[in-house]
Motif scaffolding. Structure first.
Motif, PDB file in Angstrom:
ATOM      1  N   GLU A 131       0.572  -1.050  -0.108  1.00 52.63           N
ATOM      2  CA  GLU A 131      -0.079   0.034  -0.072  1.00 52.63           C
ATOM      3  C   GLU A 131       0.758   1.284  -0.107  1.00 52.63           C
ATOM      4  N   ASP A 135       0.913   3.799  -2.997  1.00 55.78           N
ATOM      5  CA  ASP A 135       0.461   5.147  -2.651  1.00 55.78           C
ATOM      6  C   ASP A 135       1.679   6.223  -3.142  1.00 55.78           C
ATOM      7  N   ARG A 138       1.678   6.481  -6.848  1.00 50.72           N
ATOM      8  CA  ARG A 138       0.526   7.363  -7.399  1.00 50.72           C
ATOM      9  C   ARG A 138       0.955   8.922  -7.205  1.00 50.72           C
ATOM     10  N   VAL A 227       3.451  11.824   1.689  1.00 50.38           N
ATOM     11  CA  VAL A 227       2.223  10.937   1.450  1.00 50.38           C
ATOM     12  C   VAL A 227       2.157  10.229   2.802  1.00 50.38           C
TER      13      VAL A 227
END
Length: 253
Positions: A131, A135, A138, A227
């Motif tokens: 994950e 993330d 992205r 992030v």
């Protein structure tokens, strides 16, 4: 790999840093080789990279004297096929990263990464998740530079030289920075080239850069995106950290 939005994923190279010592661990064994639930600490970060759909290949940076051992007892023994190169680190973290980036820039890997992304990760962070990798991928697509981080839970004080409180920053603006720190290949390669070129001058001015984002902040106009990652993405630095990691692992079983 084509995604649901129709875009093709760009090449992603992980740089895993494992050139530290056991000094703060109070161990004669380099911390990356300390056993955690029966496996060397570095195994966990490498396994996350190996299993990831995001990461295509990996450069493992370790102590020069440890390279044969790492190739045999870590990469070979556990079958980490994504590890393209095992290279020697430098006297400081930034030199270890620079050595890896020179391998990428010099196209000394099986597949070139000219226009992709570089994920720089501390091998002493064993709880990296898919994950977090997804993330940050992205985010780097949109912002060109990003770091895994978590909002600070603590009030932080800035001290003066005498050890008295000089200021109290607003807690809602404070983040604890983790890894991976992720950048466009060309951006991070250029920033580190500038760092090496200006190294002596920076030291004379008392400027110290402690992470990869700081290099980009210093030598480019690119803003680094924070992030939100995980409070469990801890770094093993002290014996207390190792004890916490063992408890976290036992809770995952």
């Amino acid at each position: 790999m084509e995604r649901h939005d129709g875009k093709m994923k760009k090449r992603c190279t992980a740089v895993v840093l494992a050139a530290g010592s056991g000094k703060r661990m109070k161990s004669s064994v380099a911390k990356q080789f300390i056993q955690l639930d029966g496996k060397p600490l570095i195994w966990y970060a490498l396994r996350a990279m190996e299993d990831s759909e995001i990461i295509d290949d990996c450069i493992l940076v370790t102590g020069e004297e440890d390279i044969p051992y790492v190739r045999r007892e870590i990469v070979g023994k556990y079958g980490f096929g994504k590890v393209d190169a095992v290279i020697a680190g430098g006297a400081e973290r930034c030199f270890s990263v620079a050595n890896a980036l020179q391998v990428i820039a010099g196209e000394k890997m099986k597949a070139a990464n000219r226009d992709g992304y570089v994920f720089i990760h501390d091998g002493a962070r064993p709880f990296l998740t898919e994950e977090i990798l997804r993330d940050t991928y992205r985010a780097v697509e949109t912002y060109h530079a990003c770091v895994a981080a978590v909002p600070s839970k603590d009030t932080v004080k800035i001290a003066d030289v005498s050890g008295f409180v000089a200021a109290t920053p607003a807690r809602e603006l404070l983040w604890s920075i983790q890894t991976p720190q992720v950048f466009e290949t060309k951006l991070i390669v250029k920033a580190y080239e500038m760092l090496l070129e200006k190294w002596d001058s920076l030291r004379e001015q008392g400027i110290v850069v402690t992470d990869d984002a700081g290099v980009v902040e210093l030598f480019s106009d690119t803003k680094v995106k924070l992030v939100t990652a995980s409070y469990g993405n801890i770094k093993i630095t002290t014996p207390e950290d190792l004890a916490i990691a063992e408890k976290l692992l036992s809770g995952m079983k």
